[in-house]
Design an enzyme around this catalytic site. Structure first.
Site, PDB file in Angstrom:
ATOM      1  N   TYR A   1       0.859  -1.192   0.000  1.00  0.00           N
ATOM      2  CA  TYR A   1       0.000   0.000   0.000  1.00  0.00           C
ATOM      3  C   TYR A   1       0.886   1.230   0.000  1.00  0.00           C
ATOM      4  O   TYR A   1       1.816   1.347   0.793  1.00  0.00           O
ATOM      5  CB  TYR A   1      -0.908   0.013   1.236  1.00  0.00           C
ATOM      6  CG  TYR A   1      -1.822   1.229   1.273  1.00  0.00           C
ATOM      7  CD1 TYR A   1      -2.862   1.369   0.349  1.00  0.00           C
ATOM      8  CD2 TYR A   1      -1.637   2.241   2.213  1.00  0.00           C
ATOM      9  CE1 TYR A   1      -3.694   2.483   0.368  1.00  0.00           C
ATOM     10  CE2 TYR A   1      -2.475   3.353   2.245  1.00  0.00           C
ATOM     11  CZ  TYR A   1      -3.492   3.469   1.318  1.00  0.00           C
ATOM     12  OH  TYR A   1      -4.318   4.565   1.332  1.00  0.00           O
TER      13      TYR A   1
ATOM     14  N   ASP B   1       9.252   2.924   0.057  1.00  0.00           N
ATOM     15  CA  ASP B   1       8.145   3.571   0.747  1.00  0.00           C
ATOM     16  C   ASP B   1       8.319   3.333   2.247  1.00  0.00           C
ATOM     17  O   ASP B   1       7.975   2.277   2.761  1.00  0.00           O
ATOM     18  CB  ASP B   1       6.803   3.025   0.254  1.00  0.00           C
ATOM     19  CG  ASP B   1       5.629   3.713   0.940  1.00  0.00           C
ATOM     20  OD1 ASP B   1       5.847   4.409   1.962  1.00  0.00           O
ATOM     21  OD2 ASP B   1       4.493   3.551   0.464  1.00  0.00           O
TER      22      ASP B   1
ATOM     23  N   LYS C   1       3.877   9.711   8.258  1.00  0.00           N
ATOM     24  CA  LYS C   1       3.581   9.225   9.613  1.00  0.00           C
ATOM     25  C   LYS C   1       4.554   9.775  10.685  1.00  0.00           C
ATOM     26  O   LYS C   1       4.370  10.898  11.122  1.00  0.00           O
ATOM     27  CB  LYS C   1       3.463   7.709   9.604  1.00  0.00           C
ATOM     28  CG  LYS C   1       2.274   7.318   8.693  1.00  0.00           C
ATOM     29  CD  LYS C   1       1.811   5.887   8.660  1.00  0.00           C
ATOM     30  CE  LYS C   1       0.528   5.800   7.827  1.00  0.00           C
ATOM     31  NZ  LYS C   1       0.499   4.779   6.826  1.00  0.00           N
TER      32      LYS C   1
HETATM   33  C1  LIG Z   1      -0.001   5.185   5.351  1.00  0.00           C
HETATM   34  C2  LIG Z   1       0.829   4.819   4.193  1.00  0.00           C
HETATM   35  C3  LIG Z   1       0.882   5.619   3.031  1.00  0.00           C
HETATM   36  C4  LIG Z   1      -0.036   6.789   2.831  1.00  0.00           C
HETATM   37  O1  LIG Z   1       0.167   7.812   3.736  1.00  0.00           O
HETATM   38  P1  LIG Z   1      -1.072   8.823   4.022  1.00  0.00           P
HETATM   39  O2  LIG Z   1      -0.455   9.847   4.925  1.00  0.00           O
HETATM   40  O3  LIG Z   1      -2.131   7.992   4.655  1.00  0.00           O
HETATM   41  O4  LIG Z   1      -1.483   9.384   2.718  1.00  0.00           O
HETATM   42  C5  LIG Z   1       1.789   5.286   2.055  1.00  0.00           C
HETATM   43  N1  LIG Z   1       2.595   4.222   2.176  1.00  0.00           N
HETATM   44  C6  LIG Z   1       2.570   3.420   3.264  1.00  0.00           C
HETATM   45  C7  LIG Z   1       3.523   2.282   3.354  1.00  0.00           C
HETATM   46  C8  LIG Z   1       1.665   3.674   4.291  1.00  0.00           C
HETATM   47  O5  LIG Z   1       1.588   2.847   5.320  1.00  0.00           O
END
Ligand SMILES: *Cc1c(COP(=O)(O)O)cnc(C)c1O
Length: 418
Positions: free
Chosen positions: A142, A235, A263
């Site tokens: 994701y 990511d 985050k």
């Molecule tokens: C949460 C998340 C995102 C997206 O971040 P948002 O601040 O919710 O847009 C992208 N990549 C990973 C791995 C995530 O866990």
């Protein structure tokens, strides 16, 4: 009706599904959402006054726990000086310097307001640099709700069992090639068949539950995507500053060209970032020609919260986080019907005999059992992720007593299930 139930009924009329992000609705564990009133340290309290040990931590940002005094102080001081200027501030430079010091592959960064925006911007940059459009991602990975990255995505899509989303243009979906994680042959075939702008991967996939890479898989990916002529994007929106002092890439040995963060770097306020070498990052406007912008990018409050959070994340913090994670893993591993995927700071108990190595295996988990388990934990004052496909997020605010209370609730919940 409880206050949560009343708010949910009102919410259903004002917000789609009563929520602003799908997993909060708790549908996949077969109940209605719980409305939260406050959080302090490792605990949250709902609007009916029930107290929970919180293992979600807002899905990753709250590595120091809720309302950490240093973060609260930093944000309070910052808010008094004004909330946003649409002009650069000192904090942004300091945060970028600090992140560049810690993450070896990052020399510079561009901030955004969310992880989604950061991955979107990283893809644009990779496409501009390579002159190619196609992206390689892994099933169950994701990367935010970017059009082209929603194919076979983890997190809320996995939870709802939807392979992609309506509303994504066919052209955007066609530029994404999705490969099973930890499948060397499928990866090899994709790399032979397509010319990629980039491959994007979580250093520790945590959105199909926690599923670490098999030995050698990242080496193959890194060498393969570079031989292909594409960039490697890590990511680290979850893993960044959670699994290791120097990022998930230091933990796994991944050497990405671009790193996406979010985050933790916002300390619980909205923030994201794309980092990488000066050469790549200076393609972003106004240094270069790749347009990327944001009214609230590098927002002073988010930067203050991020700086206060990173200041607490010294190497010894990771030793404590690792020990805490290990105690939970040990507790879960005792249950005969559970397997556990984990790295320091992240774990998922799976209702499956063996911990999954890819999304197709994660999807075989007994989700009914997870739902009953999660409901039983909530009834005992323990707040787990409302999905089999999400990680549990230990924080530095969790105590041994929190772990004891959780494992006692886990034992009771499993007994109730049996
Ligand atoms: C949460 C998340 C995102 C997206 O971040 P948002 O601040 O919710 O847009 C992208 N990549 C990973 C791995 C995530 O866990």
């Amino acid at each position: 009706m409880t206050s949560s139930e009343q708010l949910y009924q009102r919410g259903l009329k004002a917000l789609p599904g009563g929520v602003n992000s799908p997993v909060r609705a708790m549908r996949s564990i077969g109940r209605d959402p719980i409305f939260i009133a406050s959080g302090y340290g490792s605990h949250i309290r709902d609007v009916d006054g029930n107290d929970y040990v919180d293992w979600v931590g807002s899905w990753g940002p709250l590595i120091l726990g809720h309302a950490h005094p240093d973060v609260t102080k930093a944000v309070t001081e910052s808010v008094r000086r004004g909330t946003t200027f649409g002009a650069p501030t000192e904090g942004e430079v300091r945060l970028a310097e600090l992140i560049a010091e810690r993450i070896p592959s990052v020399e510079m960064l561009r901030m955004t307001s969310s992880g989604t925006e950061a991955t979107m911007s990283a893809l644009r940059l990779a496409r501009a640099v390579t002159g190619r459009d196609r992206i390689l991602k892994f099933a169950g990975g994701y990367h935010g709700h970017v059009d082209g990255l929603l194919s076979e995505a983890g997190s809320g899509l996995a939870t709802q069992g939807i392979p992609a989303s309506p509303g994504v243009p066919a052209a955007a979906a066609a530029e994404t090639v999705t490969v099973p994680f930890n499948d060397p042959e499928a990866l090899d075939n994709a790399l032979k068949e397509h010319r990629f702008a980039a491959a994007i991967v979580e250093p520790v996939p945590a959105n199909m539950g926690v599923v670490p890479a098999a030995e050698g898989f990242f080496k193959q990916l890194q060498e393969g995507i570079h031989a292909n002529g594409g960039l490697l994007i890590a990511d680290e929106v979850i893993t960044g500053f959670r699994v290791h002092f120097n990022g998930g890439q230091a933990y796994t040995g991944l050497e990405p060209d671009l790193t996406v963060m979010g985050k933790i770097i916002g300390g619980g306020l909205p923030a994201g970032a794309v980092g990488g070498s000066r050469e790549l990052l200076e393609r972003f406007a106004p240094a270069g020609d790749v347009y990327q912008a944001g009214t609230l990018s590098g927002n002073p409050l988010a930067v203050a919260a991020g700086l206060a959070t990173l200041a607490k994340l010294e190497p010894d913090a990771y030793v404590r986080l690792e020990a805490l994670t290990a105690r939970l893993v040990e507790g879960f591993a005792k249950a005969p019907n559970l397997s556990v995927g984990s790295v320091p700071g992240l774990l998922t108990p799976f209702f499956r005999a063996q911990a999954p190595t890819r999304y197709a295996e994660a999807a075989e988990c007994d989700q009914e059992a997870y739902g009953a388990f999660a409901r039983a934990l909530l009834a005992r004052g323990v707040y787990p992720p409302a999905s089999q496909f999400e990680a549990w997020f230990p924080s530095l605010a969790h105590t041994d007593a929190d772990v004891d209370r959780t494992l006692a609730a886990v034992a009771e919940a499993l007994e109730e299930l049996a």
